[in-house]
Design an enzyme around this catalytic site. Structure first.
Site, PDB file in Angstrom:
ATOM      1  N   ASN A 111      23.502  40.460   8.891  1.00 22.68           N
ATOM      2  CA  ASN A 111      22.173  39.869   8.862  1.00 22.68           C
ATOM      3  C   ASN A 111      21.150  40.860   9.401  1.00 22.68           C
ATOM      4  OD1 ASN A 111      19.799  38.194   9.472  1.00 22.68           O
ATOM      5  ND2 ASN A 111      21.168  36.541   8.839  1.00 22.68           N
ATOM      6  N   MET A 112      20.159  41.172   8.579  1.00 28.92           N
ATOM      7  CA  MET A 112      19.162  42.190   8.906  1.00 28.92           C
ATOM      8  C   MET A 112      18.001  41.631   9.724  1.00 28.92           C
ATOM      9  SD  MET A 112      19.735  45.232   7.766  1.00 28.92           S
ATOM     10  CE  MET A 112      21.097  45.950   6.877  1.00 28.92           C
ATOM     11  N   HIS A 142      22.543  27.475   2.878  1.00 28.57           N
ATOM     12  CA  HIS A 142      21.955  28.491   1.989  1.00 28.57           C
ATOM     13  C   HIS A 142      21.670  27.878   0.619  1.00 28.57           C
ATOM     14  CE1 HIS A 142      23.453  31.475   4.935  1.00 28.57           C
ATOM     15  NE2 HIS A 142      22.517  32.259   4.432  1.00 28.57           N
ATOM     16  N   LYS A 146      24.215  31.161  -3.782  1.00 27.92           N
ATOM     17  CA  LYS A 146      25.024  32.031  -2.915  1.00 27.92           C
ATOM     18  C   LYS A 146      26.489  31.939  -3.311  1.00 27.92           C
ATOM     19  CE  LYS A 146      25.766  33.379   1.893  1.00 27.92           C
ATOM     20  NZ  LYS A 146      25.548  34.807   1.594  1.00 27.92           N
ATOM     21  N   THR A 153      26.847  35.867   8.015  1.00 29.24           N
ATOM     22  CA  THR A 153      26.197  35.676   9.312  1.00 29.24           C
ATOM     23  C   THR A 153      26.960  34.663  10.155  1.00 29.24           C
ATOM     24  OG1 THR A 153      24.083  36.202   8.329  1.00 29.24           O
ATOM     25  CG2 THR A 153      24.019  35.000  10.407  1.00 29.24           C
TER      26      THR A 153
HETATM   27  N1  LIG Z   1      22.726  41.496   5.446  1.00 26.11           N
HETATM   28  C1  LIG Z   1      21.677  40.684   5.174  1.00 26.11           C
HETATM   29  O1  LIG Z   1      20.760  40.506   5.992  1.00 26.11           O
HETATM   30  C2  LIG Z   1      21.602  39.991   3.835  1.00 26.11           C
HETATM   31  C3  LIG Z   1      20.491  39.196   3.515  1.00 26.11           C
HETATM   32  C4  LIG Z   1      20.410  38.636   2.240  1.00 26.11           C
HETATM   33  C5  LIG Z   1      21.444  38.865   1.327  1.00 26.11           C
HETATM   34  N2  LIG Z   1      22.523  39.609   1.703  1.00 26.11           N
HETATM   35  C6  LIG Z   1      23.613  39.879   0.773  1.00 26.11           C
HETATM   36  O2  LIG Z   1      23.164  40.828  -0.197  1.00 26.11           O
HETATM   37  C7  LIG Z   1      23.899  40.643  -1.406  1.00 26.11           C
HETATM   38  C8  LIG Z   1      22.937  40.518  -2.579  1.00 26.11           C
HETATM   39  O3  LIG Z   1      22.165  39.328  -2.422  1.00 26.11           O
HETATM   40  P1  LIG Z   1      21.158  38.860  -3.586  1.00 26.11           P
HETATM   41  O4  LIG Z   1      20.681  37.516  -3.152  1.00 26.11           O
HETATM   42  O5  LIG Z   1      20.162  39.921  -3.884  1.00 26.11           O
HETATM   43  O6  LIG Z   1      22.184  38.697  -4.819  1.00 26.11           O
HETATM   44  P2  LIG Z   1      21.868  38.776  -6.379  1.00 26.11           P
HETATM   45  O7  LIG Z   1      23.070  38.185  -7.046  1.00 26.11           O
HETATM   46  O8  LIG Z   1      20.519  38.216  -6.681  1.00 26.11           O
HETATM   47  O9  LIG Z   1      21.815  40.341  -6.689  1.00 26.11           O
HETATM   48  C9  LIG Z   1      22.937  41.169  -6.724  1.00 26.11           C
HETATM   49  C10 LIG Z   1      22.630  42.348  -7.650  1.00 26.11           C
HETATM   50  O10 LIG Z   1      23.742  43.239  -7.583  1.00 26.11           O
HETATM   51  C11 LIG Z   1      24.096  43.625  -8.909  1.00 26.11           C
HETATM   52  N3  LIG Z   1      25.532  43.920  -8.953  1.00 26.11           N
HETATM   53  C12 LIG Z   1      26.570  43.043  -8.958  1.00 26.11           C
HETATM   54  N4  LIG Z   1      27.739  43.713  -9.007  1.00 26.11           N
HETATM   55  C13 LIG Z   1      27.436  45.021  -9.023  1.00 26.11           C
HETATM   56  C14 LIG Z   1      28.217  46.224  -9.080  1.00 26.11           C
HETATM   57  N5  LIG Z   1      29.545  46.184  -9.117  1.00 26.11           N
HETATM   58  N6  LIG Z   1      27.563  47.402  -9.089  1.00 26.11           N
HETATM   59  C15 LIG Z   1      26.196  47.456  -9.048  1.00 26.11           C
HETATM   60  N7  LIG Z   1      25.416  46.355  -9.007  1.00 26.11           N
HETATM   61  C16 LIG Z   1      26.034  45.167  -8.993  1.00 26.11           C
HETATM   62  C17 LIG Z   1      23.733  42.438  -9.788  1.00 26.11           C
HETATM   63  O11 LIG Z   1      23.522  42.865 -11.145  1.00 26.11           O
HETATM   64  C18 LIG Z   1      22.453  41.932  -9.123  1.00 26.11           C
HETATM   65  O12 LIG Z   1      21.295  42.535  -9.673  1.00 26.11           O
HETATM   66  C19 LIG Z   1      24.782  39.413  -1.167  1.00 26.11           C
HETATM   67  O13 LIG Z   1      26.061  39.846  -0.739  1.00 26.11           O
HETATM   68  C20 LIG Z   1      24.069  38.682  -0.042  1.00 26.11           C
HETATM   69  O14 LIG Z   1      24.902  37.817   0.706  1.00 26.11           O
HETATM   70  C21 LIG Z   1      22.625  40.176   2.925  1.00 26.11           C
END
Ligand SMILES: NC(=O)c1ccc[n+]([C@@H]2O[C@H](COP(=O)([O-])OP(=O)(O)OC[C@H]3O[C@@H](n4cnc5c(N)ncnc54)[C@H](O)[C@@H]3O)[C@@H](O)[C@H]2O)c1
Length: 251
Positions: A111-112, A142, A146, A153
């Site tokens: 979580n950022m 969520h 998701k 988190t």
């Molecule tokens: N650490 C944090 O604070 C935080 C916050 C929000 C989301 N996240 C995580 O970030 C990730 C993305 O979230 P999102 O809501 O943008 O999801 P999303 O599904 O909207 O976007 C994911 C993107 O990744 C691409 N993708 C999928 N597989 C791929 C691969 N093998 N190679 C390259 N690209 C690929 C998809 O085409 C898509 O455009 C999730 O794992 C989510 O849980 C983390």
């Protein structure tokens, strides 16, 4: 100016980060990586890390666990620091992040948000004071798109709390198949999915006649995008190693 390659550039987070970066002068997205190679951000989007040879200072990854192995390979080959924000990684992938941190700087947090990372510290303090006498349950909510559950988190909070208890707790994800009273030494983790909820987490400490709840609610994805850009700026000139939000806050 820190030049960023954005993995997952066409996802929901990718687009929010692109917008956030546009308003800043200290960093810029110079290329994207995504299975979807549309270019709404005004930079080229490549279908794989190996195909992306654009000069850059750091990679930010918000994509999918399936993307991680190739991303780590390219980052290590090119000596590029990696902000790893994708959740739902398995144990082997988390180990791979630790291994790669011997060669490149890696920033890893489920979580950022600064608020959630403060919540983690507050939950550790509560667990230290109350933990063994109180039942601990973590509830997260969520949006309905998701994929992973419970959230990364929620697991991060559970691990933080677990580290403060006298004995390692058992994580319980699902009570419907059991006909048992709740045992002490458990942490219950519960995932709610619906609508457009950005992300809400409660760590609940339930004791005799009193309940303490530590809560955080995210109202927009901007907090994660801002945190990821701050992490990229923090990481780009660091020595190899594994870094987290507490390193950034301390800096
Ligand atoms: N650490 C944090 O604070 C935080 C916050 C929000 C989301 N996240 C995580 O970030 C990730 C993305 O979230 P999102 O809501 O943008 O999801 P999303 O599904 O909207 O976007 C994911 C993107 O990744 C691409 N993708 C999928 N597989 C791929 C691969 N093998 N190679 C390259 N690209 C690929 C998809 O085409 C898509 O455009 C999730 O794992 C989510 O849980 C983390």
């Amino acid at each position: 100016m820190v030049r960023i390659i954005l993995s997952g550039a066409n996802g929901k987070m990718g687009r929010v980060i692109t917008e956030c970066a546009r308003g800043r002068s200290d960093c810029a997205i110079v290329a994207g990586i995504d299975l979807n190679t549309d270019t709404p951000g005004g930079f080229r989007v490549f279908p794989s890390p190996a195909a992306c040879t654009v000069d850059a200072d750091v990679i930010i990854d918000f994509s999918h666990p399936a993307a991680l192995d190739a991303l780590l390979e390219t980052a290590a080959e090119r000596g590029l620091p990696l902000v790893a924000a994708t959740t739902g990684l398995d144990g082997a992938q988390i180990q791979a992040l630790h291994d790669a941190a011997g060669k490149i700087p890696i920033f890893f947090t489920a979580n950022m948000s600064v608020g959630v990372n403060l919540m983690r510290e507050l939950s550790k303090t509560a667990a230290r004071v109350l933990g063994d006498a109180f039942d601990i349950e973590i509830i997260e909510r969520h949006h309905n798109q998701k994929i992973d559950a419970p959230s990364g988190t929620a697991l991060m909070l559970a691990d933080a709390v677990a580290g403060e208890l006298a004995a390692p707790p058992q994580y319980v994800y699902d009570r419907h198949a059991q006909r048992n009273k709740r045992r002490s030494g458990e942490i219950g983790l519960h995932a709610v999915r619906g609508g457009t909820i950005v992300g809400e987490h409660d760590v609940l400490f339930a004791g005799q006649d009193e309940v303490l709840t530590i809560s955080h609610a995210a109202y927009s994805k901007d907090i994660f995008a801002t945190g990821a850009l701050r992490a990229a700026l923090f990481l780009h000139d660091k020595a190899p190693g594994l870094y987290g939000m507490s390193d950034l806050i301390d800096s």
